[in-house]
Design an enzyme around this catalytic site. Structure first.
Site, PDB file in Angstrom:
ATOM      1  N   SER A 151      -4.831  15.167 -33.524  1.00  0.00           N
ATOM      2  CA  SER A 151      -4.233  13.846 -33.661  1.00  0.00           C
ATOM      3  C   SER A 151      -2.792  13.997 -34.118  1.00  0.00           C
ATOM      4  CB  SER A 151      -5.014  13.020 -34.697  1.00  0.00           C
ATOM      5  OG  SER A 151      -4.290  11.864 -35.063  1.00  0.00           O
ATOM      6  N   ARG A 160      -5.586   1.923  16.359  1.00  0.00           N
ATOM      7  CA  ARG A 160      -5.061   2.541  15.141  1.00  0.00           C
ATOM      8  C   ARG A 160      -4.711   1.411  14.192  1.00  0.00           C
ATOM      9  NH1 ARG A 160      -0.190   6.488  15.812  1.00  0.00           N
ATOM     10  NH2 ARG A 160      -1.567   7.091  17.531  1.00  0.00           N
TER      11      ARG A 160
END
Length: 418
Positions: A296, A336
């Site tokens: 931490s 497409r």
């Protein structure tokens, strides 16, 4: 993507822009090689006198031209020139050029043709063929790594399940005490999830994409009398499967994403359980501690379960991405898609990188898991009144385990069979 905001992303090295560029180059080279193989086949057929006798063959003059052994030599030269260009470093296009083209393939082909010549490079393919096939190579790499990490994690889980086959602990349902279970059973259930995911990963097929401009392979049919042989050789060169064009049939993409989501979910279950069991007020398991891991910035006493946190993060991120890919699949129209295909790219590659990263972290997490069996037994004994309430009598949780150990043995038998 950011290495700073995605801790652990280095575990998916190669699944990035540089890797994609190399995959695109690999696809274009494999196409040249496949066309050469087809020309060699035609030349041999011509020598045997059978070039124009095959079903669907072109008129004799065209067949003879295509079967000209000189074409093989020309393709050999094109491949040699291609290899020379790659060895010298094919320059990647600028971001503005890629934006202007709408995909990296258009610029790739322009660059290659300036280096190699345009008579053979890319002929018979379209941009989607190259990019989709390159993404299948990406997926092949990712799935191979995921398979490895699943196997490593399963091996660790198998050892834990054996070691804790009879380790009694409190069972919990809906966050509350239920009946006694064993830690071996909990681990065995994790193992089943991983083995199911590995089976799904191994069953995936990875097809090449070859459809030409609109899924008809029209130009390829003009270039050779054996288009299917070219596609087969192309797939073999890349270690992928030959297949019909799938420009707007996007199941190859969604199926890969689905199995990776299953794998990440299995990893997420493990991480979530470890996060709960590792809380200070529970303290039944914990991640292995090492220097610099889980520290931490303000509280020196803390050892945060960072691997579990990151794995759970990936398990939360992947499902929405998979849903997005299914949406794109449903909107793949015409020959497409107009945007739906393009919207797949970042989501699909993100699923690949998240999965590789999370499954690698899971292997490390489980391989270093520390189990406090004494704490489990103590808590189960202290909570015996609640854990045995269903039974109505007794004060020993170890006497009320049902088929828990038998279930562990069944799972271990599956793992031992491979």
């Amino acid at each position: 993507m950011s290495d700073l905001l995605e801790p652990g992303r280095h575990r998916a090295a190669g699944l990035d822009d540089e890797g994609l560029w190399n995959a695109l180059l690999q696809v274009e080279r494999a196409w040249l090689t496949a066309r050469r193989a087809a020309e060699q086949f035609r030349a041999k057929a011509a020598v045997r006198g059978g070039a124009s006798a095959e079903p669907g063959a072109a008129p004799a003059d065209r067949a003879a031209r295509r079967a000209d052994p000189a074409a093989v030599a020309e393709l050999d030269k094109a491949i040699a020139d291609f290899d020379s260009a790659v060895a010298n470093g094919v320059p990647r296009p600028g971001v503005e050029a890629v934006e202007g083209a709408g995909s990296p393939v258009v610029e790739l082909v322009r660059i290659l043709r300036s280096l190699v010549g345009d008579e053979y490079v890319h002929r018979g393919l379209t941009s989607q063929d190259v990019l989709d096939t390159a993404l299948m190579l990406f997926a092949k790499d990712a799935l191979g790594r995921v398979d490895t990490y699943l196997t490593l994690t399963a091996a660790s889980l198998g050892e834990l399940a054996r070691a804790h086959r009879e380790t009694v602990m409190a069972g919990r349902t809906l966050t509350q005490y239920a009946v006694p279970v064993t830690f071996g059973l909990k681990v065995a259930q994790w193992l089943v999830g991983l083995l199911d995911a590995r089976d799904a990963v191994r069953a995936i097929e990875l097809p090449v994409q070859v459809g030409g401009a609109a899924g008809t392979r029209s130009l390829l049919g003009e270039l050779t009398d054996v288009p299917d042989a070219v596609v087969d050789a192309f797939a073999a060169e890349l270690g992928l499967q030959s297949a019909l064009p799938w420009h707007t049939r996007r199941t190859p993409i969604t199926r890969i994403a689905d199995v990776l989501a299953e794998a990440c979910a299995a990893a997420g279950v493990i991480a979530g359980n470890i996060l709960f069991l590792g809380r200070p007020e529970v303290g039944e398991v914990r991640e292995r501690r090492s220097a610099g891991k889980g520290t931490s910035s303000t509280m020196p006493q803390k050892a945060n379960p960072v691997l579990s946190v990151l794995i759970r993060s990936a398990a939360l991120q992947v499902p929405p991405l998979v849903g997005h890919l299914h949406t794109c699949s449903a909107l793949a129209v015409d020959e497409r898609p107009d945007g739906a295909w393009h919207a797949e790219w970042p989501a699909f590659t993100r699923v690949l990188t998240l999965s590789v990263t999370a499954l690698s972290q899971t292997a490390d997490l489980v391989g270093g898991l520390e189990v406090d069996a004494a704490k489990m037994a103590q808590r189960a004994q202290e909570a015996a009144g609640e854990l045995l309430a269903e039974r109505g009598t007794g004060d020993d949780p170890a006497e009320y385990l049902g088929s828990a150990t038998a279930f562990v043995d069944r799972v271990l038998e599956r793992w031992d069979r491979g």
